[in-house]
Design an enzyme around this catalytic site. Sequence first.
Site, PDB file in Angstrom:
ATOM      1  N   GLU A  70       0.714  -1.626   0.253  1.00  0.00           N
ATOM      2  CA  GLU A  70       0.491  -0.111  -0.219  1.00  0.00           C
ATOM      3  C   GLU A  70       1.134   1.472  -0.421  1.00  0.00           C
ATOM      4  O   GLU A  70       0.865   2.469  -0.579  1.00  0.00           O
ATOM      5  CB  GLU A  70      -0.565  -0.358   1.078  1.00  0.00           C
ATOM      6  CG  GLU A  70      -1.898  -1.246   1.196  1.00  0.00           C
ATOM      7  CD  GLU A  70      -0.744  -2.456   2.075  1.00  0.00           C
ATOM      8  OE1 GLU A  70      -1.977  -3.303   2.809  1.00  0.00           O
ATOM      9  OE2 GLU A  70      -0.112  -2.520   2.053  1.00  0.00           O
ATOM     10  N   ARG A 107      11.574 -24.677  -5.249  1.00  0.00           N
ATOM     11  CA  ARG A 107      12.717 -24.398  -4.370  1.00  0.00           C
ATOM     12  C   ARG A 107      12.331 -22.981  -3.726  1.00  0.00           C
ATOM     13  O   ARG A 107      13.279 -23.114  -2.643  1.00  0.00           O
ATOM     14  CB  ARG A 107      14.035 -24.685  -4.697  1.00  0.00           C
ATOM     15  CG  ARG A 107      14.158 -26.536  -4.461  1.00  0.00           C
ATOM     16  CD  ARG A 107      15.310 -26.796  -5.148  1.00  0.00           C
ATOM     17  NE  ARG A 107      15.572 -28.492  -5.202  1.00  0.00           N
ATOM     18  CZ  ARG A 107      16.334 -29.096  -5.737  1.00  0.00           C
ATOM     19  NH1 ARG A 107      17.675 -28.379  -6.269  1.00  0.00           N
ATOM     20  NH2 ARG A 107      16.108 -30.777  -5.474  1.00  0.00           N
TER      21      ARG A 107
END
Length: 373
Positions: free
Chosen positions: A52, A184
């Site tokens: 934000e 991974r």
Amino acid sequence: MDDTRFMQMALELAARGRGLTSPNPMVGAVVVKDQAVVGLGYHQAAGGPHAEAHAIDAAGEKARGGTLYVNLEPCNHTGRTPPCTLKIIAAGIRRVVIGMRDPNPTVAGGGAEFLERHGVEVCRGVCAAEAEALNEVFVKFIQTGRPFVIAKCAATLDGRIATRTGDSRWVTGAAARAFVHELRQSVDAIMVGVGTIVADDPQLTTRRAAGPCRDPLRVVLDTQLRIPPAARVLRHASSADTLVVTGPEAGDDAKRRIVGPGVQAIVAPLREDRIDLGALLGQLGQRGITSLLIEGGSRVLASAFREGVVDKACFFLAPLITGGDDGVPVCRGRGVARMQECTRLVRVTTRRFGDDTLIEGYVPRVRGARPEA
């Protein structure tokens, strides 16, 4: 206002933080004014500005009177950064559209309610299913304190992960193996049994063709500390650590033999002469590990499903047939007696990687629960 379109944009931005934000969630934000995008942002790293803040700063004065789209409820508490709700109010945002509530049971709903009390219109639940799926790791960890567990394997059509000689290179093709390295990259830790270390001596590192590579913590289950001192997971040139998990009977001399820079040994309780995976998940959660990828071998995978610690399965099937029953099976040990006792996956999807097929599905959280539609 096309809420779905802009929320999809926020979700795509959030996904850019995959593998980089743990233990925080992946969050994207879009500021829209008069149907035009005026600010974009996403959470890039734990401890850094939230999505934000990035989007509002990018929008500047154009944020006033605009709409903010964010896939996760804005925070209303002070952590390593100030509350996003105060930033939203100060910027003059008129309306906030939220994908999903904050799953943290101590703060859920607080951000949205705070904004409404200060005159901001709040719309909830836009693309909620997609938002929850994106942050499935965060949801599990914040609610249970335990990592989200993915069980991965690559098998032939007749259910073998290696031949009778132990040869497993390679079951799948290059495209499937590249996807595994993306997996991974996205998790905090990889786990294998010591049998895999002895047989294959893997590095358990992330190797991507493009983009940054981040190695996860390597976790090796080794009840009797049989790991060779020269194993590559112990003598690696990686910034990530290796954690060797042993049983209560392992001697101090054996531990000192393997412990060194970047290598730790911890003790976990046993269950039927094997590491108690449920107890280990609790220990990993206390270390801040939010996600765990189990890559084998057969007995570790069998134990994980038998103990009910798996959240998601990622099984690759390759168009290969070993032609016998003497290879290495996906799961080894005593199985269920009846088909209705099998672990039944829900929300199953399939994808193709060259000639290989990936089957993904989730384990219902409650054993015996009615499968989800």
